[in-house]
Design an enzyme around this catalytic site. Structure first.
Site, PDB file in Angstrom:
ATOM      1  N   GLY A 216       2.278   3.654  -7.446  1.00 31.64           N
ATOM      2  CA  GLY A 216       2.480   5.094  -7.464  1.00 31.64           C
ATOM      3  C   GLY A 216       3.348   5.549  -6.309  1.00 31.64           C
ATOM      4  O   GLY A 216       4.172   4.797  -5.783  1.00 31.64           O
ATOM      5  N   SER A 217       3.137   6.784  -5.890  1.00 33.80           N
ATOM      6  CA  SER A 217       3.990   7.399  -4.880  1.00 33.80           C
ATOM      7  C   SER A 217       3.667   6.898  -3.483  1.00 33.80           C
ATOM      8  O   SER A 217       2.551   6.428  -3.204  1.00 33.80           O
ATOM      9  CB  SER A 217       3.833   8.922  -4.918  1.00 33.80           C
ATOM     10  N   GLY A 220       0.766   9.242  -2.068  1.00 34.02           N
ATOM     11  CA  GLY A 220      -0.563   8.941  -2.599  1.00 34.02           C
ATOM     12  C   GLY A 220      -1.047   7.570  -2.178  1.00 34.02           C
ATOM     13  O   GLY A 220      -2.218   7.385  -1.813  1.00 34.02           O
ATOM     14  N   GLY A 221      -0.137   6.583  -2.209  1.00 27.04           N
ATOM     15  CA  GLY A 221      -0.521   5.235  -1.827  1.00 27.04           C
ATOM     16  C   GLY A 221      -0.895   5.136  -0.365  1.00 27.04           C
ATOM     17  O   GLY A 221      -1.854   4.447   0.003  1.00 27.04           O
ATOM     18  N   GLU A 240       2.166  -0.716  -4.493  1.00 29.06           N
ATOM     19  CA  GLU A 240       3.598  -0.633  -4.773  1.00 29.06           C
ATOM     20  C   GLU A 240       3.960   0.838  -4.662  1.00 29.06           C
ATOM     21  O   GLU A 240       3.453   1.665  -5.424  1.00 29.06           O
ATOM     22  CB  GLU A 240       3.926  -1.168  -6.166  1.00 29.06           C
ATOM     23  N   CYS A 277      10.318   2.509 -11.262  1.00 31.99           N
ATOM     24  CA  CYS A 277      10.234   2.236  -9.825  1.00 31.99           C
ATOM     25  C   CYS A 277      11.448   1.480  -9.329  1.00 31.99           C
ATOM     26  O   CYS A 277      11.745   1.485  -8.127  1.00 31.99           O
ATOM     27  CB  CYS A 277       8.957   1.466  -9.500  1.00 31.99           C
TER      28      CYS A 277
END
Length: 494
Positions: A216-217, A220-221, A240, A277
């Protein structure tokens, strides 16, 4: 508890209420069930491989229903999603084959011996399941990186129960594939599903969870990574995250293959409406090359498309506005009228000498920036300012060697995969694939795609002077399970 709703990106309207946010008690129950299921599930490789095949078969058996549900929730198109489901079941079966082979266990035996350091005891080592794993499904691949995607498949193959945090962009798809998998015979507690942002935070912090897989982002990660690190017992967070995926075109390549490069680039950065991505976000071109205008002309012919949800649309709009303040808008695609979460392709331009950190942040959606360089010195200096990425691409001319060698040297420490004379979108499911990279591309040295991604969810365990009857079968004398092993410094085939 708030309702979890399924939204159609083509209209922006709610289609159904999937369920409610999972409360702390619900998360606790699923994590405890996973912990209870873990030992038995991790012990029998043959049964685990059989179950993985059963899950893949069950998903294929409900193909139309899965594709229809995913398309309605993501607007990615039935053709794309049918291919994604094929990829999903292929990678599950690939993991089943790896489990059967047993080489992933890295079994090593050193018999007692007299060494220059003295008498060595009998030592035997292999990889064992790390324990229950939390997996966060990705927005842009509801099947291949969703509830039954690569992270879940790798963890299950390793022998780890999984609790999935459903992505809000496709909660109905997540529910459907988990129900199908559990219906294929997975033991109780091996695969669970939670909904809601707080449930995700509770999941990362639950003491039964031993590792986290996330796609994800960056924002957020990083928040979840910090939660995992702040636990009383910190656990691995395999994230990732963001990636700019630079593409470098040499002067010789621009002259020799300009038309092909322009077509390939536009197809790559607008694939899936830019929601990959590995989308190329920065493209370094020689100043004055006709390639700039060729790319712009193709972008002007490219129609708008639907983005995954309202959050993605808002984020893309904000990022396009930011890029417009720090670069020059060179072209945009054909606008579309109508409802839903639409995004229009955008092409920006900037010089390598003025490119700064405001330009090198990821734009999730169909936008890319052309960066003009005057000479090799300016190009290499600009590449040295880039953040790390999942991929780096080099386009070279025929028989060109010196400049490509300099580019490879400049980029190899800033990426997990170098692409030569191609485009980075499309990540093959294979043992040799590496999908990851230095931070902020990921938080791990391990890949998240391919069979070697199983390594994230395993830990080493050594047995010293242990009776043969008490050893795991994979480490017993005579190799009763016929797996590849290293014995006294020599590799032995199964």
């Amino acid at each position: 508890m708030n309702d979890i709703v399924s939204v159609d990106p083509r209209t922006g309207g709610t289609v159904e209420v999937v369920g409610s946010e999972t409360g702390t008690g619900g998360v606790d129950a699923l994590c405890r069930a996973a912990a209870r299921a873990g030992r038995a599930f991790g012990a029998d490789r043959a049964e685990r491989a059989r179950l993985l095949h059963a899950v893949a078969d069950a998903l294929d058996g409900r193909r139309e229903e899965i594709v229809d549900t995913a398309d309605r929730e993501t607007a990615l198109g039935r053709t794309r999603l049918a291919g994604e489901l094929t990829r999903t079941t292929y990678q599950i079966r690939l993991f089943a084959a790896a489990v059967t082979d047993g080489g992933y266990l890295e079994a090593i035996i050193d018999h007692p011996a007299d060494t220059p350091m003295g008498l060595r005891p009998d030592l035997r080592r292999m990889l064992v399941p790390i324990g229950p794993v939390a997996v966060f499904g990705a927005s842009n691949f509801p099947l291949a990186f969703g509830a039954l995607g690569g992270d879940t498949a790798a963890a299950l193959a390793a022998g780890c129960p999984v609790v999935v945090k459903a992505h809000p962009s496709h909660p109905a798809t997540s529910r459907l594939v988990v129900e199908i998998a559990n219906g294929a015979g997975l033991p109780a507690g091996v695969l669970g599903l939670v909904y809601g942002q707080q449930a995700g935070a509770d999941l990362v912090q639950h003491p039964a969870i031993r590792a986290v897989g996330f796609t994800g982002s960056l924002r957020g990660g990083r928040a979840l990574h910090d939660l995992a690190a702040a636990r009383p017992d910190p656990i691995p967070f395999y994230g990732e995250l963001g990636s700019i995926n630079p593409v470098v075109v040499t002067p010789a390549a621009a002259t020799e293959r300009g038309d092909d490069i322009a077509a390939g680039l536009v197809a790559s950065f607008t694939l899936g409406n830019g929601q990959f991505c590995t989308k190329p976000g920065l493209v370094f071109l020689p100043a004055g090359a006709r390639l700039h205008e060729d790319i712009a002309a193709l972008v002007r012919q490219t129609p708008s498309g639907w983005l995954l949800d309202g959050r993605v649309q808002a984020g893309f709009s904000t990022r396009v506005g930011e890029l417009g303040r720090h670069t020059t808008l060179l072209a945009h695609g054909r606008p579309a009228e109508g409802a839903g979460f639409l995004g229009t392709p955008a092409l920006f331009a900037v010089s390598a000498s003025t490119m700064d950190s405001d330009v090198t942040d990821e734009a999730f959606g169909p936008a890319t920036v052309l960066v003009s360089y005057a000479d090799t010195t300016e190009l290499l200096e600009a590449l040295g300012r880039l953040p790390a990425s999942l991929t780096a691409t080099i386009h070279t001319g025929t028989d060109e060697t010196d400049l490509p060698a300099l580019l490879l040297e400049a980029l190899r420490d800033r990426t997990g995969r170098v692409v030569w004379n191609g485009f980075p979108t499309g990540v093959a499911v294979a043992a040799a694939m590496h999908h990851g990279g230095p931070y902020p591309a990921s938080t791990s040295i391990h890949t998240s795609v391919g069979t070697t991604s199983i390594r994230r969810f395993l830990r080493p365990l050594a047995f010293q002077s242990t009776p043969d009857s008490q050893l795991p079968p994979e480490l017993r004398e005579g190799n009763p399970l016929r797996i590849p092993r290293m014995v006294d410094g020599r590799q032995q085939a199964s």
